[in-house]
Enzyme design. Structure first.
Site, PDB file in Angstrom:
ATOM      1  N   PRO A  46       0.788  -1.248   0.000  1.00 19.60           N
ATOM      2  CA  PRO A  46       0.000   0.000   0.000  1.00 19.60           C
ATOM      3  C   PRO A  46       0.810   1.282   0.000  1.00 19.60           C
ATOM      4  O   PRO A  46       0.251   2.351  -0.260  1.00 19.60           O
ATOM      5  CB  PRO A  46      -0.834  -0.116   1.285  1.00 19.60           C
ATOM      6  CG  PRO A  46      -0.068  -1.060   2.151  1.00 19.60           C
ATOM      7  CD  PRO A  46       0.596  -2.022   1.231  1.00 19.60           C
ATOM      8  N   PHE A  47       2.109   1.211   0.295  1.00  8.87           N
ATOM      9  CA  PHE A  47       2.913   2.427   0.339  1.00  8.87           C
ATOM     10  C   PHE A  47       4.150   2.288  -0.546  1.00  8.87           C
ATOM     11  O   PHE A  47       5.259   2.638  -0.156  1.00  8.87           O
ATOM     12  CB  PHE A  47       3.279   2.773   1.793  1.00  8.87           C
ATOM     13  CG  PHE A  47       2.059   2.949   2.658  1.00  8.87           C
ATOM     14  CD1 PHE A  47       1.250   4.072   2.525  1.00  8.87           C
ATOM     15  CD2 PHE A  47       1.683   1.969   3.559  1.00  8.87           C
ATOM     16  CE1 PHE A  47       0.096   4.220   3.281  1.00  8.87           C
ATOM     17  CE2 PHE A  47       0.532   2.104   4.326  1.00  8.87           C
ATOM     18  CZ  PHE A  47      -0.267   3.237   4.192  1.00  8.87           C
ATOM     19  N   GLU A  76       4.143  -0.181   5.071  1.00  8.36           N
ATOM     20  CA  GLU A  76       3.996   0.578   6.319  1.00  8.36           C
ATOM     21  C   GLU A  76       3.925   2.086   6.105  1.00  8.36           C
ATOM     22  O   GLU A  76       4.738   2.671   5.390  1.00  8.36           O
ATOM     23  CB  GLU A  76       5.167   0.255   7.255  1.00  8.36           C
ATOM     24  CG  GLU A  76       5.068   0.923   8.618  1.00  8.36           C
ATOM     25  CD  GLU A  76       6.116   0.427   9.601  1.00  8.36           C
ATOM     26  OE1 GLU A  76       6.119   0.932  10.739  1.00  8.36           O
ATOM     27  OE2 GLU A  76       6.912  -0.451   9.245  1.00  8.36           O
ATOM     28  N   LYS A 104       4.826  -4.273  13.570  1.00  3.34           N
ATOM     29  CA  LYS A 104       5.717  -5.167  14.322  1.00  3.34           C
ATOM     30  C   LYS A 104       4.982  -6.488  14.462  1.00  3.34           C
ATOM     31  O   LYS A 104       3.902  -6.557  15.031  1.00  3.34           O
ATOM     32  CB  LYS A 104       6.048  -4.602  15.710  1.00  3.34           C
ATOM     33  CG  LYS A 104       7.352  -3.834  15.752  1.00  3.34           C
ATOM     34  CD  LYS A 104       8.548  -4.723  15.545  1.00  3.34           C
ATOM     35  CE  LYS A 104       9.844  -3.930  15.392  1.00  3.34           C
ATOM     36  NZ  LYS A 104      10.225  -3.677  14.021  1.00  3.34           N
TER      37      LYS A 104
END
Length: 403
Positions: free
Chosen positions: A189-190, A207, A223
């Site tokens: 997504p990033f 992230e 995490k």
């Protein structure tokens, strides 16, 4: 779009690969060309970036390197991308539902679209297989993890992110084809495809570091990782392991507490909340545990103050942040550079969105060098052998792209 963009010395593509994280406003956002720019020098960089923006509020794209924070300079060497760089683009394009919108340009929209379509069918070329190696043996990696656990035992820190570098020389890389292969194997997504002169970052990050929309601030640290499996029963068991593992949850909650503390320094009192704790998200190669923290910031607070207070991100450092960054400098054998930094954009009204630069391939076209990093979060309960295996599992995904 990428074939067209590659004619420019500087461009930045941000790509969500169809994921719906906090309702993105685009599928892809592409900034090309450079009207003006600001490079970090190590002297009051965040203040100077704010002044650069305030002189002419406009779209800015670029990056913060891992060493952008003032206390991260202990053992820094010169890195390809530098500590930070932002540019005001000549053209900004938004891709939504297969439609290209020209967000910003001094050139006629029809000319730009015609140019893009004219190169859209450029053929893909095969890159040669790359023999990439690690700078650290398994024995050394395991030994360093055990040394870090002694620091945890002594109370120097609670959790530390430890990474190693992989690299190869004499590489001629087709960067566009490699990025497309990366997004096919590891859509995220990033994602980002970032070119700064002769340096490229091909990023498949899952992230988000930090996003500001008006007065709402959110961070989504990761995490907790488990492998995907072709057998659906095993795959579901791996997912359940994440949800029930006290070790993975303890790592996640430590980072959440660190992010809450960072955000509380710039958010209105009592506004910082954990919107989602221990969310399990599945990607093609791994399941990840992601938490979402949100808060409210004052409308007149400079955006650089917000970013500086939270940078670098807790998921790539540890707790307490300053101490673990000193330990990272001591025990990691290669400087991180842009890895575990952040790529993103700032809007003319000072909203912003930045990722965490992980799962990324770095290529210096001039030196013909390629590299990437992989690592894991170390706690008192970590098993050194298992941490090495997790590190290699992350590395394998990037090696697959380069084979």
């Amino acid at each position: 779009m990428l074939n067209w963009a590659n004619q420019f010395n500087i461009f930045c593509l941000l790509d969500n690969n169809g994921y719906d994280f906090e309702h993105p406003a685009f599928e892809c956002l592409l900034a090309v060309g450079c009207k003006r720019s600001f490079a970090f020098s190590g002297q009051n960089d965040f203040e100077q970036l704010q002044s650069f923006f305030d002189k002419n509020p406009s779209w800015l794209f670029g990056h913060f390197g891992y060493y952008a924070a003032h206390y991260a300079h202990a053992k820094k060497q010169e890195t390809d991308f530098g500590d930070g760089f932002f540019f005001e683009p000549e053209i900004v394009l938004r891709l939504t539902n297969s439609k290209i919108d020209v967000v910003k340009s001094n050139i006629d929209e029809a000319i730009i679209l015609n140019e893009i379509h004219a190169v859209a069918m450029a053929g893909r070329r095969e890159s040669k297989a790359i023999d990439i190696g690690s700078f650290m043996s398994k024995e050394t990696y395991v030994k360093k993890i055990k040394q870090l656990q002694l620091h945890i035992q002594r109370g120097d820190c609670y959790e530390i992110n430890f990474c190693q570098k992989f690299a190869a020389n004499n590489v001629v890389l087709n960067t566009i084809d490699t990025y497309l292969k990366l997004t096919e194997i590891s859509p995220a997504p990033f994602g980002a495809f970032y070119k700064l002169n002769n340096n490229y970052c091909l990023c498949a990050s899952p992230e988000r570091f930090l996003q500001k929309k008006e007065n709402r601030l959110i961070s989504q640290p990761i995490k907790g990782t488990s492998r995907r499996h072709l057998d659906s029963a095993i795959d579901e068991a791996n997912k359940e392991y994440l949800l029930k593992s006290e070790k993975e949850k303890s790592e996640n909650v430590m980072v959440v507490d660190l992010v809450r503390n960072d955000m509380s320094m710039v958010c209105e009192k009592g506004s910082v909340k954990v919107k989602e704790l221990f969310g399990i998200y599945s990607f093609p190669q791994v399941h990840q545990m992601i938490s979402t923290i949100e808060g409210t910031v004052a409308a007149d607070l400079p955006f650089t103050k917000i970013i500086e207070a939270c940078f670098p991100m807790g998921s790539m450092t540890g707790a307490p942040k300053k101490k673990v960054m000193e330990l990272i400098d001591k025990y990691e054998e290669k400087e991180r550079g842009l890895f575990s930094g952040s790529i993103g954009y700032i809007t003319p009204n000072a909203d912003f969105d930045f990722n965490v630069v992980i799962r990324s391939i770095f290529y210096n076209e001039t030196k013909k060098q390629i590299s990437f990093f992989a690592g894991s979060g170390i706690t008192f309960y970590s098993n050194a052998e298992e941490e090495y295996d997790e590190c290699m599992a992350k590395a394998e995904g990037l090696m697959e792209v380069l084979l």
